[in-house]
Write a protein that holds these residues in place. Structure first.
Motif, PDB file in Angstrom:
ATOM      1  N   LEU A 255       0.891  -1.164   0.085  1.00 47.56           N
ATOM      2  CA  LEU A 255      -0.015  -0.039   0.000  1.00 47.56           C
ATOM      3  C   LEU A 255       0.981   1.253  -0.077  1.00 47.56           C
ATOM      4  O   LEU A 255       1.886   1.439   0.771  1.00 47.56           O
ATOM      5  CB  LEU A 255      -0.935  -0.211   1.113  1.00 47.56           C
ATOM      6  CG  LEU A 255      -1.935   1.094   1.349  1.00 47.56           C
ATOM      7  CD1 LEU A 255      -3.025   0.963   0.307  1.00 47.56           C
ATOM      8  CD2 LEU A 255      -2.647   1.117   2.773  1.00 47.56           C
ATOM      9  N   ALA A 256       0.610   2.100  -1.004  1.00 49.30           N
ATOM     10  CA  ALA A 256       1.631   3.288  -1.035  1.00 49.30           C
ATOM     11  C   ALA A 256       1.609   4.045   0.421  1.00 49.30           C
ATOM     12  O   ALA A 256       0.797   4.241   0.973  1.00 49.30           O
ATOM     13  CB  ALA A 256       0.949   4.290  -2.044  1.00 49.30           C
ATOM     14  N   PRO A 257       2.804   4.542   0.788  1.00 47.84           N
ATOM     15  CA  PRO A 257       3.206   4.943   1.946  1.00 47.84           C
ATOM     16  C   PRO A 257       2.225   6.266   2.121  1.00 47.84           C
ATOM     17  O   PRO A 257       1.910   6.210   3.592  1.00 47.84           O
ATOM     18  CB  PRO A 257       4.497   5.577   1.703  1.00 47.84           C
ATOM     19  CG  PRO A 257       5.197   4.585   0.789  1.00 47.84           C
ATOM     20  CD  PRO A 257       4.101   4.452  -0.238  1.00 47.84           C
ATOM     21  N   ASP A 258       1.832   7.117   1.392  1.00 48.58           N
ATOM     22  CA  ASP A 258       1.092   8.136   1.868  1.00 48.58           C
ATOM     23  C   ASP A 258      -0.558   7.677   2.070  1.00 48.58           C
ATOM     24  O   ASP A 258      -1.079   8.202   2.920  1.00 48.58           O
ATOM     25  CB  ASP A 258       1.133   9.092   0.518  1.00 48.58           C
ATOM     26  CG  ASP A 258       0.296   8.448  -0.729  1.00 48.58           C
ATOM     27  OD1 ASP A 258       0.362   7.277  -1.061  1.00 48.58           O
ATOM     28  OD2 ASP A 258      -0.327   9.309  -1.518  1.00 48.58           O
ATOM     29  N   ARG A 259      -1.009   6.508   1.311  1.00 54.35           N
ATOM     30  CA  ARG A 259      -2.080   5.994   1.870  1.00 54.35           C
ATOM     31  C   ARG A 259      -2.006   5.380   3.234  1.00 54.35           C
ATOM     32  O   ARG A 259      -3.165   5.355   3.906  1.00 54.35           O
ATOM     33  CB  ARG A 259      -2.439   4.828   0.746  1.00 54.35           C
ATOM     34  CG  ARG A 259      -2.512   5.309  -0.725  1.00 54.35           C
ATOM     35  CD  ARG A 259      -3.657   6.027  -0.719  1.00 54.35           C
ATOM     36  NE  ARG A 259      -4.912   5.178  -1.065  1.00 54.35           N
ATOM     37  CZ  ARG A 259      -5.982   5.601  -0.753  1.00 54.35           C
ATOM     38  NH1 ARG A 259      -6.292   6.910  -0.149  1.00 54.35           N
ATOM     39  NH2 ARG A 259      -7.183   4.718  -0.829  1.00 54.35           N
ATOM     40  N   VAL A 260      -0.792   4.753   3.654  1.00 50.73           N
ATOM     41  CA  VAL A 260      -0.596   4.149   4.830  1.00 50.73           C
ATOM     42  C   VAL A 260      -0.917   5.352   5.970  1.00 50.73           C
ATOM     43  O   VAL A 260      -1.565   5.062   6.985  1.00 50.73           O
ATOM     44  CB  VAL A 260       0.701   3.320   5.149  1.00 50.73           C
ATOM     45  CG1 VAL A 260       0.808   2.832   6.614  1.00 50.73           C
ATOM     46  CG2 VAL A 260       0.702   2.214   3.830  1.00 50.73           C
ATOM     47  N   ALA A 261      -0.257   6.525   5.759  1.00 45.87           N
ATOM     48  CA  ALA A 261      -0.270   7.399   6.709  1.00 45.87           C
ATOM     49  C   ALA A 261      -1.594   8.009   6.702  1.00 45.87           C
ATOM     50  O   ALA A 261      -1.965   8.264   7.956  1.00 45.87           O
ATOM     51  CB  ALA A 261       0.947   8.616   6.127  1.00 45.87           C
ATOM     52  N   HIS A 262      -2.128   8.077   5.658  1.00 49.47           N
ATOM     53  CA  HIS A 262      -3.647   8.705   5.866  1.00 49.47           C
ATOM     54  C   HIS A 262      -4.465   7.845   6.521  1.00 49.47           C
ATOM     55  O   HIS A 262      -5.288   8.226   7.277  1.00 49.47           O
ATOM     56  CB  HIS A 262      -4.121   8.786   4.295  1.00 49.47           C
ATOM     57  CG  HIS A 262      -5.526   9.167   4.027  1.00 49.47           C
ATOM     58  ND1 HIS A 262      -6.237  10.362   4.527  1.00 49.47           N
ATOM     59  CD2 HIS A 262      -6.633   8.241   3.674  1.00 49.47           C
ATOM     60  CE1 HIS A 262      -7.318  10.270   4.316  1.00 49.47           C
ATOM     61  NE2 HIS A 262      -7.804   8.993   3.849  1.00 49.47           N
ATOM     62  N   TYR A 263      -4.535   6.646   6.277  1.00 47.04           N
ATOM     63  CA  TYR A 263      -5.315   5.584   6.925  1.00 47.04           C
ATOM     64  C   TYR A 263      -5.201   5.641   8.319  1.00 47.04           C
ATOM     65  O   TYR A 263      -5.863   5.360   9.319  1.00 47.04           O
ATOM     66  CB  TYR A 263      -5.509   4.111   6.405  1.00 47.04           C
ATOM     67  CG  TYR A 263      -6.707   4.253   5.380  1.00 47.04           C
ATOM     68  CD1 TYR A 263      -8.081   4.179   5.623  1.00 47.04           C
ATOM     69  CD2 TYR A 263      -6.408   4.696   3.971  1.00 47.04           C
ATOM     70  CE1 TYR A 263      -8.932   4.143   4.643  1.00 47.04           C
ATOM     71  CE2 TYR A 263      -7.544   4.838   2.981  1.00 47.04           C
ATOM     72  CZ  TYR A 263      -8.686   4.469   3.161  1.00 47.04           C
ATOM     73  OH  TYR A 263      -9.845   4.298   2.581  1.00 47.04           O
TER      74      TYR A 263
END
Length: 894
Positions: A255-263
């Motif tokens: 999962l893209a890092p920015d998506r990880v941080a967002h969720y």
């Protein structure tokens, strides 16, 4: 307390399957029909274990997220049998496993019921005492290569996962992934180990019904692959009220890092944790996890080894990512009690014991100064796309067998196929071959022609250059201007696919009727922009091609429609005459248009059909326009629907205004209800068309507001119910409008459209009772002293609410289909047809009016399909979770 299963001599039960009864009356399974306690589950497992017999055997199970499938699986593990787990939704894969491994017992669903087919009383195999489970790991469906897992593997990994997730007996996890996929199976194992409950479902997280069930069951956890999180965005997950949610897990690919941080940040605000995990089938599912507290600060990392496991980095100087990086970068190697026994490629391999002690993951990783592991590349010829582990060498070999010389590479986004040679290849054919071999959707495959393959100084393919040059035209999954399936479209005159048609034929049929050039086997009718006008024609053509119309076919990917055609395969006896099902909405459209025309002539006087159609229009609006697509795609789809109604209507009415009398220019532009003189009855002839166009335009504007879009996704039934309540204010004209013909005025009749919308979104009996009660209370009085007309409207809408289908015959289906699909055009033209014939023969006037309308429908449909139109595949055309599940039949993912 444990149950005695009478295990075969030498057999080892899996402890968590054997000890189900120790959790006593705690809820074990939550199904659509009720709850099952651990005590009840243990009793069912015991009975099935005894049914499997005292001798240890190889049991092939067609997995599914149902209580019956889970009982059979647990019974085999508890009794010490060996389970070969196959995808239950792929008969071809099950048959392939039967042919390759000759199981002693086959457990699958047949004719709507689960059956245990004992192919022999004993076993044809020598089964190693430690062997418990066989799972697919290849990226190619039906591959005989299997992962051999032991009883210790299953128990150890379940305990490890349950420990770091802190699973409690009060937790309730939804089965958002298929049972035959190692990630989905690990959810089942770890929660049963701790006495937690499983919410059994195969619904997508994009389906509002999933969240209704999740909330009703007090769901506390669910799992997702990367694409799941795209669907969560579309479903409005960020604003959902999920008071019992404790944690969300993610694996199945990066999962893209920015998506990880967002969720992770979203979870922190909402009170739940995000666990990012890493693993492979060869490790029984999980090898690493990222503690939630580190997800926002280290979103690139896979984390730390799971309890009981360990990593080491083995230098890989030949890999570009490892050169000059020191001893903290190299191939990631895992050791732990969950490492598989080894692979099996033939039945003889089932007698083998442990052949591997550690797992070489094939991933290039580094260990950070914080002690976290981060995957930065691949050492072997594999890529992961949509969670699928794709063997690139195998894909190349498959293409070579088809006469295509190619080199395959890629990354998490797509597979790149570099075709070499002097001649330019048929890119569409190569893409289809590659997608079929690898189990990928077409849009995940990019084909690029090289006169000469880029190479490194060593003579090896330069994969980085291949990817860079292949992507030069654009950054999306396909080069600019490349159709997703070429040539998918067919001329309008092309015949319907013959019985027993394959997926390509169905794709061409969809392309023809929906005027699309981007149809793939993963496309759905709704996802391609299908609406109520094309729905009926498509349903008739599919039934003609397959001999049967699957339930909810408009929501299913094209490839899921095909198995039905096995009923029509040559050599099989075709079923005799039998009752068919006719969708209630189609039946109402057909009957209503006959009643409308017949009452206008009049042949009879049965009024109310037009107002029933208002409810049907609202019902179809919810089905075809309120999909899981993005907000902009929804609005665009509604706009297309407006055009399909308005263009042929304006063309006909304009011709009538020019050549006839009694109509005003306002009629031609569909504005009579707004600015018409309202002096005569004739000018109101087209009130129904105007009303539908007004409603669709207003709702397109309404739903274009982000807040409204989020509200509709969060409250799919509540929003139309609220609109119906507002519509009741104008139904009774409480604002005091000056209305010449109240029952034909859009502001008055909107509540019927809203009730039809609510009926489509009613997912419980309580919802349906509420809609029915409002109909019964609000229709009376709409037509003063016309009680029969009111009864027709109430009865028609009640049928729509409570009965999805009605019994019919094949011939009746065809007649109803033609009438329903032509209903708009019959309504448009009948005003100019029947006056010339009614005095001679009212019945003839009725028949000719219907025939002329059907003729205009045919002409208008063909003209609309031939107009220039550019289609850009929408985001909602990507594979849904259900599609990804189907592609996860034989894979190894982390």
């Amino acid at each position: 307390m444990t149950f005695s299963f009478g295990q075969p001599n030498g057999a080892k039960p899996v402890p968590f399957a054997r000890d189900l009864a120790t959790h006593r009356d705690h809820t074990a399974l939550i199904t659509p029909t009720g709850e099952i306690s651990y005590r009840e589950l243990a009793e069912r497992v015991t009975a099935t274990a005894r049914r499997l017999g005292p001798q240890r055997r190889l049991v092939l199970l067609a997995g599914a997220n149902t209580a019956d499938a889970l009982v059979a699986y647990l019974a085999a593990l508890a009794a010490g049998h060996v389970v070969l787990l196959a995808p239950g939704d792929s008969a071809a894969t099950v048959d392939a496993f039967v042919a390759a491994y000759d199981p002693d017992v086959v457990v699958r669903q047949a004719g709507g019921a689960w059956s245990i087919d004992e192919r022999r009383t004993g076993s044809a195999h020598t089964l190693h005492p430690d062997l418990a489970l066989l799972l697919s790991t290849s990226g190619s469906t039906g591959s005989p290569k299997l992962v051999r897992l032991s009883h210790e593997n299953l128990q150890a990994n379940a305990e490890s996962i349950a420990t770091y997730l802190d699973i409690r007996d009060s937790d309730r996890a939804a089965t958002t992934l298929p049972m035959h996929y190692c990630y989905g199976l690990s959810v089942i194992h770890s929660h049963l180990l701790r006495g937690a409950a499983l919410i059994l479902t195969d619904l997508s997280v994009a389906d509002p019904r999933f969240w209704e069930r999740f909330r009703a069951a007090r769901g506390s956890a669910f799992a997702g692959v990367p694409y799941t999180f795209d669907l969560l965005d579309r479903a409005g997950f960020a604003t959902m009220d999920l008071p019992h949610l404790r944690y969300v897990t993610q694996a199945g690919g990066r999962l893209a890092p920015d998506r990880v941080a967002h969720y992770a940040a979203l979870g922190r605000r909402a009170g739940w944790d995000l666990f990012v995990m890493y693993g492979q089938t060869e490790a029984t599912a999980r090898m690493a996890y990222l503690p939630p507290v580190l997800a926002t600060t280290h979103p690139h990392a896979i984390g730390v080894p799971v309890p009981g496991g360990s990593f080491r980095i083995e230098p890989a100087p030949g890999h570009p990512a490892g050169e000059g990086s020191g001893d903290r970068t190299g191939e990631l190697v895992y050791t732990g009690p969950n490492v598989m026994l080894g692979y099996a490629e033939t039945p003889e391999d089932l007698s083998l014991g442990r052949t591997v002690d550690e797992l070489r993951t094939g991933d290039i990783a580094r260990c950070t100064d914080d002690g976290l592991y981060e995957v930065i590349g691949r050492s072997s010829r594999f890529v992961k796309i949509f969670g699928l582990r794709i063997d690139l060498q195998r894909a190349e070999a498959a293409l070579e067998r088809r006469g295509v010389t190619a080199t395959c590479t890629g990354d998490d986004r797509e597979l790149v196929v570099a075709v070499t040679g002097a001649a330019t290849p048929d890119a569409a054919r190569v893409r289809r071959l590659t997608a079929d071999e690898c189990g990928l959707p077409l849009r995940a495959v990019r084909v690029h022609h090289f006169a000469e393959l880029p190479r490194l100084a060593t003579g090896k393919p330069d994969y980085r250059t291949i990817v860079r040059e292949a992507r030069a035209p654009g950054d999306g999954p396909l080069p600019a201007g490349t159709p997703a399936l070429a040539p998918a479209s067919a001329p309008a005159s092309a015949p319907a696919p013959a019985p027993g048609s394959g997926v390509p034929d169905l794709c061409r049929l969809y392309a023809e009727i929906l005027d699309r050039t981007d149809v793939t086997e993963d496309s759905t009718f709704v996802g391609l922009g299908g609406d109520s006008l094309s729905y009926v024609e498509m349903s008739l053509r599919i039934e003609q091609a397959l001999g049967h119309l699957p339930a909810d076919w408009h929501l299913l990917p094209i490839r899921e429609l095909l198995p039905v055609s096995e009923l029509r395969r040559p050599g099989r006896r075709r079923p005799g005459r039998r009752l068919r099902a006719l969708e209630t909405g189609v039946a109402l459209r057909a009957v209503a248009i006959v009643l409308i025309v017949g009452s206008h002539i009049p042949v009879f006087m049965v009024q109310g059909g037009a107002h029933v159609l208002l409810g049907v229009a609202g019902f179809n609006f919810a089905r075809f326009h309120l999909t899981s697509a993005t907000r902009r795609e929804r609005v665009r789809h509604i706009g297309n629907g407006v055009a399909r109604i308005a263009v042929p209507s304006i063309a006909w009415i304009a011709l009538v205004v020019l050549l006839g009398s009694g109509y005003d220019p306002e009629n031609a532009v569909l504005l009579n209800s707004v600015i018409g003189s309202h002096e005569g009855r004739q000018e109101w002839h087209y009130w129904f068309v105007e009303t539908i166009v007004y409603f669709l335009v207003a709702l397109a504007l309404f739903l274009s507001a982000p807040a409204v879009d989020r509200a509709e996704r969060r409250f799919p039934f509540g929003l139309p119910a609220a609109l119906a309540a507002l519509g009741l204010l104008t139904r009774y004209n409480l604002p005091g409008f000056d209305l010449r013909v109240p029952h034909l005025s859009p502001v008055v009749v909107f509540w019927l459209f809203a009730l039809g919308w609510a009926a489509a979104k009613a997912s419980t009996a309580r919802h349906r009772l509420l809609v029915t009660a409002v109909i019964a209370a609000s229709v009376p009085g709409l037509f003063p002293d016309q009680h029969q007309r009111e009864a027709i409207v109430i009865a028609g809408l009640a049928l729509l609410v409570w009965f999805p289908t009605l019994p019919s015959t094949r011939a009746l289906n065809r007649v109803a289909g033609v009438l329903a699909s032509s209903s708009l055009y019959i309504y448009l033209t009948h005003w100019q047809v029947y006056p010339h014939l009614k005095d001679h023969s009212p019945l003839l006037a009725l028949v000719v009016s219907l025939v002329v309308g059907i003729g205009y429908a045919t002409a208008a449909t063909r003209l609309m399909r031939t107009r220039p139109r550019a289609h850009r595949p929408g985001r909602h055309d990507r594979p849904t979770v259900r599609r990804v599940r189907d592609k996860l039949r034989a894979i190894s993912v982390g």
